[in-house]
Write an enzyme that holds these catalytic residues in place. Structure first.
Site, PDB file in Angstrom:
ATOM      1  N   GLY A  29     -16.568  -1.803   4.646  1.00  0.00           N
ATOM      2  CA  GLY A  29     -17.645  -3.143   5.069  1.00  0.00           C
ATOM      3  C   GLY A  29     -18.688  -2.534   6.184  1.00  0.00           C
ATOM      4  N   THR A  31     -19.564  -3.810   8.946  1.00  0.00           N
ATOM      5  CA  THR A  31     -19.012  -3.640  10.503  1.00  0.00           C
ATOM      6  C   THR A  31     -18.207  -2.192  10.571  1.00  0.00           C
ATOM      7  OG1 THR A  31     -18.734  -5.919  10.216  1.00  0.00           O
ATOM      8  CG2 THR A  31     -17.951  -4.751  12.415  1.00  0.00           C
ATOM      9  N   GLY A  97     -15.576  -7.297   0.317  1.00  0.00           N
ATOM     10  CA  GLY A  97     -16.106  -6.146  -0.090  1.00  0.00           C
ATOM     11  C   GLY A  97     -15.264  -5.301  -1.234  1.00  0.00           C
ATOM     12  N   GLU A 103      -6.790  -1.713   2.117  1.00  0.00           N
ATOM     13  CA  GLU A 103      -6.849  -2.519   3.449  1.00  0.00           C
ATOM     14  C   GLU A 103      -5.391  -2.897   3.909  1.00  0.00           C
ATOM     15  OE1 GLU A 103     -11.757  -3.628   3.855  1.00  0.00           O
ATOM     16  OE2 GLU A 103      -9.992  -5.208   3.041  1.00  0.00           O
ATOM     17  N   LYS A 121     -17.802 -15.499  12.129  1.00  0.00           N
ATOM     18  CA  LYS A 121     -16.706 -15.171  11.442  1.00  0.00           C
ATOM     19  C   LYS A 121     -15.350 -16.106  11.809  1.00  0.00           C
ATOM     20  CE  LYS A 121     -17.992 -11.236   8.694  1.00  0.00           C
ATOM     21  NZ  LYS A 121     -17.873  -9.763   8.887  1.00  0.00           N
TER      22      LYS A 121
END
Ligand code: 5RP
Length: 214
Positions: A29, A31, A97, A103, A121
């Site tokens: 992603g 971040t 994403g 993940e 978030k």
């Protein structure tokens, strides 16, 4: 301050968890992209990374950071990843994403999961962000019907194929008061590969706008 700057602050703060000689689990992603860029500065001190997506692999390799297969390295000490929503108990919605399966595998194989987000978030209850569910393509309609029968409103993320060759349903209209129970319930539906709820295994540490959350 814009959101990218806040994401970058969280990513930079996560670098403090990286220790010499580590192989670092790396999420996916925007971040995490900042985290990878920061990790590049430490690349002489780490062994390398295990990546949760083709996208992150490309960025890691572009920085000259070695990327290993999870099978080749065994349990990891550290996994760093973003999230789409985070509740007060560090339970997450992930998969915006589309990388939720890898993940979740890497998170579960890691001793410590450090989640990096910006404050937007943080939510009191998960579910405003549509919950991603990765499905085997032939099961898309059957899974959608089963989820609909349980009160969710599935929308096919048409045109998106995951790194594993599967499809994604985004489940709208949820208020997830018991994320562990919903994760378990959706996991029982044949054809579901991964539910984007990280509740049975939540984050261990959450960094918000660059500050570790108490
Ligand atoms: C990808 C994810 C990401 O962590 C999530 O979508 C957050 O992304 P970003 O950092 O771009 O806001 O779960 O599957």
């Amino acid at each position: 301050m814009d959101r990218d700057e806040l994401k970058k602050r969280s990513a930079e703060a996560a670098l403090a968890f990286v220790e010499d000689g580590m192989t670092v689990g790396v999420g996916t992603g925007s971040t995490v992209a900042f985290f990878i860029d920061g990790l590049a500065r430490l690349k002489g001190r780490i062994e390398g990374a295990v990546s949760s997506s083709e996208q992150s692999t490309q960025r890691l390799r572009a920085h000259g950071i070695p990327v290993f297969d999870l099978n080749a390295v065994g349990p990891l000490q550290l996994y760093v990843d973003g999230a789409d929503e985070c509740d007060p108990r560090n339970r997450l919605i992930k998969g915006g994403g589309g990388a939720l399966t890898r993940e979740k595998i890497i998170a579960s194989a890691s001793e410590r999961f450090v989640c990096i987000i910006d404050a937007a978030k943080q939510v009191p209850v998960l579910g405003t962000f549509p919950l991603p569910v990765e499905v085997i393509p032939m099961a898309r309609s059957a899974v959608a019907r089963a989820i609909h029968a349980q009160g969710g409103l599935p929308v096919w993320r048409e045109g998106v194929v995951t790194d594993n060759g599967n499809w994604i349903l985004d489940i709208h209209g949820l208020r997830i008061d018991d994320p562990v129970a919903l994760e378990s319930a959706y996991n029982q539906i044949p054809g579901v590969v991964t539910v984007g709820l990280f509740a049975a295994r939540p984050a261990d540490v959450v960094i918000v706008d660059g500050e570790r959350r108490a």
